[in-house]
Design an enzyme around this catalytic site. Structure first.
Site, PDB file in Angstrom:
ATOM      1  N   TYR A 173       0.964  -1.259  -0.133  1.00  0.00           N
ATOM      2  CA  TYR A 173      -0.011  -0.128  -0.017  1.00  0.00           C
ATOM      3  C   TYR A 173       1.010   1.219  -0.124  1.00  0.00           C
ATOM      4  O   TYR A 173       0.661   2.211  -0.763  1.00  0.00           O
ATOM      5  CB  TYR A 173      -0.997  -0.140   1.190  1.00  0.00           C
ATOM      6  CG  TYR A 173      -1.935   1.222   1.400  1.00  0.00           C
ATOM      7  CD1 TYR A 173      -3.109   1.115   0.565  1.00  0.00           C
ATOM      8  CD2 TYR A 173      -1.745   2.209   2.473  1.00  0.00           C
ATOM      9  CE1 TYR A 173      -4.211   2.063   0.710  1.00  0.00           C
ATOM     10  CE2 TYR A 173      -2.543   3.186   2.468  1.00  0.00           C
ATOM     11  CZ  TYR A 173      -3.706   3.025   1.518  1.00  0.00           C
ATOM     12  OH  TYR A 173      -4.735   4.142   1.713  1.00  0.00           O
ATOM     13  N   LYS A 204       0.928   4.094  -2.811  1.00  0.00           N
ATOM     14  CA  LYS A 204       0.742   5.712  -2.618  1.00  0.00           C
ATOM     15  C   LYS A 204       1.861   6.601  -2.780  1.00  0.00           C
ATOM     16  O   LYS A 204       1.834   7.609  -3.062  1.00  0.00           O
ATOM     17  CB  LYS A 204       0.175   5.925  -1.114  1.00  0.00           C
ATOM     18  CG  LYS A 204      -1.016   5.012  -0.825  1.00  0.00           C
ATOM     19  CD  LYS A 204      -2.434   5.431  -1.784  1.00  0.00           C
ATOM     20  CE  LYS A 204      -3.707   4.940  -1.476  1.00  0.00           C
ATOM     21  NZ  LYS A 204      -4.707   5.525  -2.411  1.00  0.00           N
TER      22      LYS A 204
HETATM   23  P1  NDP Z   1     -13.594   2.495   0.600  1.00  0.00           P
HETATM   24  O1  NDP Z   1     -12.902   1.179   0.557  1.00  0.00           O
HETATM   25  O2  NDP Z   1     -14.288   2.970   1.494  1.00  0.00           O
HETATM   26  O3  NDP Z   1     -14.157   2.649  -0.882  1.00  0.00           O
HETATM   27  C1  NDP Z   1     -13.359   2.344  -1.843  1.00  0.00           C
HETATM   28  C2  NDP Z   1     -14.093   2.740  -3.351  1.00  0.00           C
HETATM   29  O4  NDP Z   1     -13.113   2.489  -4.232  1.00  0.00           O
HETATM   30  C3  NDP Z   1     -15.031   2.007  -3.439  1.00  0.00           C
HETATM   31  O5  NDP Z   1     -16.217   2.938  -4.215  1.00  0.00           O
HETATM   32  C4  NDP Z   1     -14.991   0.806  -4.372  1.00  0.00           C
HETATM   33  O6  NDP Z   1     -15.750   0.514  -5.183  1.00  0.00           O
HETATM   34  C5  NDP Z   1     -13.761   1.523  -5.137  1.00  0.00           C
HETATM   35  N1  NDP Z   1     -12.794   0.497  -5.771  1.00  0.00           N
HETATM   36  C6  NDP Z   1     -12.058  -0.268  -5.173  1.00  0.00           C
HETATM   37  N2  NDP Z   1     -11.356  -0.987  -6.100  1.00  0.00           N
HETATM   38  C7  NDP Z   1     -11.767  -0.808  -7.341  1.00  0.00           C
HETATM   39  C8  NDP Z   1     -11.611  -1.175  -8.488  1.00  0.00           C
HETATM   40  N3  NDP Z   1     -10.759  -2.304  -8.971  1.00  0.00           N
HETATM   41  N4  NDP Z   1     -12.124  -0.574  -9.608  1.00  0.00           N
HETATM   42  C9  NDP Z   1     -13.123   0.558  -9.437  1.00  0.00           C
HETATM   43  N5  NDP Z   1     -13.306   0.852  -8.052  1.00  0.00           N
HETATM   44  C10 NDP Z   1     -12.739   0.166  -7.102  1.00  0.00           C
HETATM   45  O7  NDP Z   1     -11.989   3.236   0.599  1.00  0.00           O
HETATM   46  P2  NDP Z   1     -11.793   4.816   1.465  1.00  0.00           P
HETATM   47  O8  NDP Z   1     -13.057   5.766   0.932  1.00  0.00           O
HETATM   48  O9  NDP Z   1     -11.481   4.542   2.789  1.00  0.00           O
HETATM   49  O10 NDP Z   1     -10.577   5.265   0.447  1.00  0.00           O
HETATM   50  C11 NDP Z   1     -10.437   5.949  -0.616  1.00  0.00           C
HETATM   51  C12 NDP Z   1      -9.364   6.349  -0.937  1.00  0.00           C
HETATM   52  O11 NDP Z   1      -8.568   7.037  -0.060  1.00  0.00           O
HETATM   53  C13 NDP Z   1      -8.268   4.943  -1.251  1.00  0.00           C
HETATM   54  O12 NDP Z   1      -7.252   5.455  -2.364  1.00  0.00           O
HETATM   55  C14 NDP Z   1      -7.649   4.967  -0.040  1.00  0.00           C
HETATM   56  O13 NDP Z   1      -6.301   4.219  -0.047  1.00  0.00           O
HETATM   57  C15 NDP Z   1      -7.413   6.522   0.262  1.00  0.00           C
HETATM   58  N6  NDP Z   1      -7.130   6.649   1.763  1.00  0.00           N
HETATM   59  C16 NDP Z   1      -8.071   6.404   2.644  1.00  0.00           C
HETATM   60  C17 NDP Z   1      -7.763   6.453   4.098  1.00  0.00           C
HETATM   61  C18 NDP Z   1      -8.658   5.983   5.173  1.00  0.00           C
HETATM   62  O14 NDP Z   1      -8.193   6.181   6.192  1.00  0.00           O
HETATM   63  N7  NDP Z   1      -9.870   5.704   4.749  1.00  0.00           N
HETATM   64  C19 NDP Z   1      -6.281   7.133   4.442  1.00  0.00           C
HETATM   65  C20 NDP Z   1      -5.704   7.631   3.425  1.00  0.00           C
HETATM   66  C21 NDP Z   1      -6.133   7.363   2.103  1.00  0.00           C
HETATM   67  P3  NDP Z   1     -16.946  -0.747  -4.944  1.00  0.00           P
HETATM   68  O15 NDP Z   1     -17.874  -0.130  -3.824  1.00  0.00           O
HETATM   69  O16 NDP Z   1     -17.881  -0.961  -6.189  1.00  0.00           O
HETATM   70  O17 NDP Z   1     -15.986  -1.862  -4.472  1.00  0.00           O
END
Ligand code: NDP
Length: 248
Positions: A156, A160
């Protein structure tokens, strides 16, 4: 009139968590929204209905961001449906944690492909459209883990950190054509991704955060809104941390 009125915004991973909060925030500001998701078909329909009721155009596209050809054809469909692309937000991401020397090749590839190659795929498909328009904006969602590393998240962290190198390079490549590219690096934000962590672990993490709490997806969305709006018209190639002071 909102600050994104008349703009077409693509958000990858718009069905949940941070991406969904961005989708709500950007449509509140008048954006027309195309969001990409992988599996949440029912949720995507409800997002279309909920956000479309604001009088903006909202459409979900089921497409794996890790699939180069799939994303190229999805972006073509978005362009046909919306007519232009002003903003691309590379938000979709996953975790598959484990100590690096114990990670399977599959866990490495999955995370790198979904979090990093995805941004290449989307930029590759959207940048030519922005170049023709001579305007556009790219925002990639990195993480403080990409800045400082994290035990148990080698894949991860690499994805990033890679996003930072990729997005800054693109910022340099496209600046002369009126296209900006920036990143946000959230810290600990409460979403389904972090719900996997137990309450005890969460409380421990919060002790290390100067603001003493996790952030909300809405707080991340507001920072993203600033960076994709014309209020940030002289900002490119930057990483904005949104972490309650954790990494200072
Ligand atoms: P969630 O797991 O809540 O949501 C992930 C989203 O990404 C969903 O809408 C999912 O779609 C979509 N997704 C995952 N894989 C794919 C794929 N292969 N193709 C298309 N869509 C995909 O994640 P977060 O909201 O927590 O995270 C969002 C971003 O923020 C990420 O990049 C994460 O790394 C980053 N981030 C998050 C942090 C946190 O503390 N939460 C901290 C720092 C960064 P579906 O619903 O259809 O599966």
């Amino acid at each position: 009139m909102g600050i994104l009125s008349g703009k077409v915004v693509i958000v990858t991973g718009g069905t949940r968590g941070i991406g969904y909060a961005m989708a709500r925030c950007f449509t509140d500001e008048g954006a027309d929204l195309a969001f990409i998701y992988r599996s949440s078909v029912e949720k995507a329909k409800s997002v279309e209905e909920e956000l479309g009721a604001k009088g903006v155009k909202v459409k979900g596209y089921q497409s794996d961001v890790a699939d180069f050809n799939g994303i190229a054809s999805t972006v073509s469909r978005i362009l046909a449906d919306f007519g232009r692309i002003d903003v691309l937000v590379n938000n979709a991401g996953i975790t598959r944690d484990g100590l690096t020397f114990r990670l399977s090749e599959e866990a490495w590839d999955d995370v790198i492909d979904t979090n990093l190659k995805s941004a290449f795929n989307c930029i590759h498909a959207c940048a030519p459209v922005m170049l023709r328009q001579r305007s556009g904006c790219i925002l990639s969602v990195s993480s403080i883990v990409g800045l400082g590393g994290n035990a148990g998240q080698g894949n991860y962290a690499a994805s990033k950190a890679g996003l930072i190198g990729l997005t800054k390079s693109v910022a340099k490549e496209l600046a002369s054509r009126g296209i900006r590219a920036n990143l946000i690096a959230p810290g600990f934000i409460r979403t389904e991704m972090t719900d996997k962590v137990g309450e005890e672990q969460m409380a421990q993490w919060c002790k290390d955060i100067p603001l003493q709490r996790a952030g909300t997806p809405e707080e991340v969305a507001k920072a993203a809104l600033f960076l994709i709006s014309d209020n940030a018209s002289y900002i490119t190639g930057q990483v904005l941390t949104i972490d309650g002071g954790r990494s200072m």
